[in-house]
Structure formats: C-alpha cells, structure tokens
Enzyme design. Structure first.
Site, mmCIF file in Angstrom:
data_model
loop_
_atom_site.group_PDB
_atom_site.id
_atom_site.type_symbol
_atom_site.label_atom_id
_atom_site.label_comp_id
_atom_site.label_asym_id
_atom_site.label_seq_id
_atom_site.Cartn_x
_atom_site.Cartn_y
_atom_site.Cartn_z
ATOM 1 N N ASP A 169 49.290 37.242 32.589
ATOM 2 C CA ASP A 169 48.137 37.514 33.413
ATOM 3 C C ASP A 169 47.748 36.085 33.802
ATOM 4 O O ASP A 169 48.743 35.861 34.275
ATOM 5 C CB ASP A 169 46.769 37.615 32.581
ATOM 6 C CG ASP A 169 46.083 38.499 33.667
ATOM 7 O OD1 ASP A 169 46.025 39.401 34.235
ATOM 8 O OD2 ASP A 169 44.907 37.945 34.283
ATOM 9 N N TYR A 302 40.514 34.310 40.657
ATOM 10 C CA TYR A 302 40.735 35.021 41.621
ATOM 11 C C TYR A 302 40.526 34.777 43.202
ATOM 12 O O TYR A 302 40.959 34.354 44.420
ATOM 13 C CB TYR A 302 39.956 36.383 41.848
ATOM 14 C CG TYR A 302 40.391 37.373 40.690
ATOM 15 C CD1 TYR A 302 42.555 37.536 40.946
ATOM 16 C CD2 TYR A 302 40.075 37.391 39.923
ATOM 17 C CE1 TYR A 302 42.992 37.993 40.136
ATOM 18 C CE2 TYR A 302 41.143 37.489 38.064
ATOM 19 C CZ TYR A 302 42.195 37.969 38.510
ATOM 20 O OH TYR A 302 43.190 38.736 37.648
ATOM 21 N N HIS A 351 49.744 45.358 28.910
ATOM 22 C CA HIS A 351 49.508 43.588 29.805
ATOM 23 C C HIS A 351 49.183 42.813 28.922
ATOM 24 O O HIS A 351 49.413 42.103 29.303
ATOM 25 C CB HIS A 351 48.706 44.356 31.477
ATOM 26 C CG HIS A 351 48.461 42.701 32.135
ATOM 27 N ND1 HIS A 351 49.044 42.307 32.484
ATOM 28 C CD2 HIS A 351 46.996 42.286 32.110
ATOM 29 C CE1 HIS A 351 49.225 41.584 33.306
ATOM 30 N NE2 HIS A 351 47.707 41.100 33.090
#
Length: 373
Positions: A169, A302, A351
């Site tokens: 990630d 982000y 993930h």
C-alpha cells in the site's frame, strides 16, 4: 536537533478505555438503507454485531501486551516524532529489513510476520508520519520522498549502513523511494501489491497483448477508479473535515476502516472478520482511535500529492514484487521505474498480505533477499 532514541511503551490510561466503552454504549446508529448490504457501505447489522463484540469481549490490554512484547522507541526526524519497533535477530549477521505499512493499516500489520522473519532479519518497523504513535503531524509536506529520507535517517541512527526495504500500500510507494534517496545503502526492495493505473481506455491493439490474468487486473483497476474513489477524493481534499467525525466517534472510525477491509481482503464476497481475526481488526482500528490520527493519516496518505503519480527515477536497486489475488499490478507498467528481478503471482490473498497470507509473504521475502546478501 536531538538525534536521541527513546524507549517507548504503550500505556493507554484507563480513563480513555472507559470513555470508549461509554461511547460504544451510547452510539447513535443510522437507519439501515434498503437491503442493508455492502453495496451502500458497511451494513448496519454487521457493524452492530462487531461493535457489540468490541464493547463486551475485546481486550485492548491484551493487544497492548502483544505490542509491548517487542522493543519500541521514538525519535525526532525532520521535526516529526517517529515511533518504531526494533527487533534484532539472534543472528548478529542477520540482514536489516525496514518494513512499512499502509492505510488503513498500522505497525500491527506485522505482528504475525515478526516471529517468522527474525531468524534471518533485524527488523525496523516504523509508523508512517501522522499515523498512530508517529502522529499527529506537525508540518505539511510529508510525501513519499520526505518519508523515505526520514527512513534512511532512522536506519543511520540505528547503525545500519546497508539494509533491505519492504512494504505494501503506502509502504509500496515509500519503500522504492528509500532506494531512490539512498541507492548505495538499500540492497533490495520487496513490494506486495504494486500499484499500476494506466490511462484508460487501453487501445485494442495493446489490449490484445495482455494475458488473461493481466486483463482481469486491468478491468478491476478500471472498476476501482469508477466505483471506489470516494474515500481518496475525501481524504485528499478534505481530511480535516472528515477527521471531526472519525476522531469523535469510535464507530465512525471503525466503519471507515472496515469498508476498506471488506473491499480489499480476498475473497471480497466474504466478510472481513471471517478472513482476518476480529481482535486484530479492532486493534488496528484502536491504534487510530486512541491516537486521534484519522486526520493526519489521511493528510499524509492522500493529501500530499507532490510525488504521487509522477514518473519516478529508477534507482537501479534490485526489486521483487508479489501480487496476491486481490491486487492488480501489471509488470510492463512498472518496469521503467523499477529494476524488477523477481515477480510472483499468487492466486489467493488480498491487499493486507502480512495479515492474510503471512507465510507466503515471508517465504517470498526470504527467497528474494537470500540472493542479495
């Protein structure tokens, strides 16, 4: 500025846990939308049951003890407090390995792989700036490059001249960046879940050159961009606004994280607490809740776009990539930026590889670095 490394132990005051219990007991639940299914987000019926378990059976003190079983430290790098675990192997000649988590994960992702790796590696496991006990952030600008420089500084302070890096990630973006800022020090980069987002639509003549597995991955990537980008849009533009709800409501924080665990664990049709131990899911959410870092984690993950999406320089450092069933990496899109010497496709797992498939992940890490020592 001090380069001191200070021992750290997690000791959450009982008053904080009592407050949590009170909030859980007094949760104001929304009405379920028609069907109460995952199509509209986390179902009320499912989350209610998980929260009841959280309130009545889950033990943070047990989780705290598991975390505190490993040596933990803090240090200040580039003005930011950095928390990290440092577990040395009994083998003095073991390879130093830096592990980096992602969002919405934490250092707790690696609890299951620590015992599997310490026979061959000295482990350094930092929390990303702004995440958990490395939060909140005090300055802006903590993109992947700045984080990578901090990681290189951390390894220098620990006395590791040469080392490997691994991550998934956000960790899959930070780890190669460490090799770019310190190519003479990083012996190898290992990534799970490498990200590729090509320009869609893909021309028909190019589409014909992909394998069936690659076409499936590209179709799922396109679906992700179309159907699942809401969380990125919010966290990358309004992390502060989102933080009010998540830092004030433990159920809000849990629901926000569980949405991603349902989407990104494998198989997607199975609820996340049947794939990943529910105590671990709650511990991971607790780290965000107890540190109040929903906002700073979103901001770092982000909202800082200075290095995300830009073409990156190839460090020349040998790189291994393992792609589990959920993830969607396509090798040809990654070869310009990475010196890929090992590529592994796995037909299971999602993930959160260190939690879902720890043995498979560890086996791939060991085989890769065995050829680099």
């Amino acid at each position: 500025m001090s380069e001191e490394i200070t021992q750290f132990r997690i000791e959450i005051p009982q008053a904080r846990l009592d407050d949590l219990r009170s909030r859980l007991e007094n949760t104001v639940w929304p009405a379920a939308l028609p069907g109460d299914s995952w199509d509209t987000g986390v179902p009320v019926s499912w989350l209610r049951e998980l929260v009841e378990y959280w309130r009545t059976e889950y033990s943070w003190r047990d989780a705290e003890a598991k975390l505190n079983a490993y040596p933990q430290f803090t240090t200040t790098i580039d003005g930011q407090r950095i928390y990290f675990m440092h577990i040395r192997s009994a083998d003095e000649n073991a390879t130093p390995l830096l592990l980096t988590h992602g969002w919405p994960g934490s250092v707790a992702e690696f609890l299951g792989v620590i015992p599997l790796l310490t026979d061959e590696f000295h482990l350094v496991i930092p929390a990303l700036p702004g995440f958990g006990f490395s939060g909140p952030t005090t300055e802006s600008g903590w993109d992947t490059t700045r984080t990578a420089r901090a990681w290189a500084t951390l390894m220098d302070r620990l006395g590791y001249e040469r080392f490997g890096v691994q991550g998934g990630d956000i960790g899959a973006a930070v780890s190669p960046e460490v090799a770019r800022v310190a190519p003479d020090r990083v012996i190898g980069v290992h990534i799970n879940g490498p990200l590729t987002i090509p320009e869609f639509p893909i021309p028909e003549d190019e589409w014909a050159t992909f394998t069936d597995v690659e076409r499936d991955r590209l179709n799922r990537t396109e679906a992700f961009l179309r159907e699942e980008m809401g969380y990125i849009a919010i966290q990358s533009t309004r992390p502060q606004t989102l933080a009010y709800g998540l830092v004030d409501s433990p159920v809000g924080q849990l629901g926000w994280i569980m949405d991603k665990f349902r989407e990104w664990t494998h198989p997607r049709s199975v609820v996340p607490d049947e794939i990943v131990d529910r105590d671990w899911l709650l511990t991971n959410a607790m780290i965000y809740w107890l540190t109040g870092t929903a906002g700073s984690a979103a901001y770092v993950g982000y909202a800082q776009d200075t290095s995300w999406g830009e073409a990156a320089k190839n460090s020349g450092v040998p790189t291994a990539m393992i792609v589990f069933a959920h993830d969607a990496g396509v090798r040809r899109y990654l070869e310009a930026e990475h010196t890929i010497v090992r590529w592994t496709d796995v037909d299971r797992g999602g993930h959160f590889a260190a939690v879902e498939e720890p043995e498979t992940l560890v086996g791939d890490i060991k085989e890769f670095f065995a050829g680099l020592r």
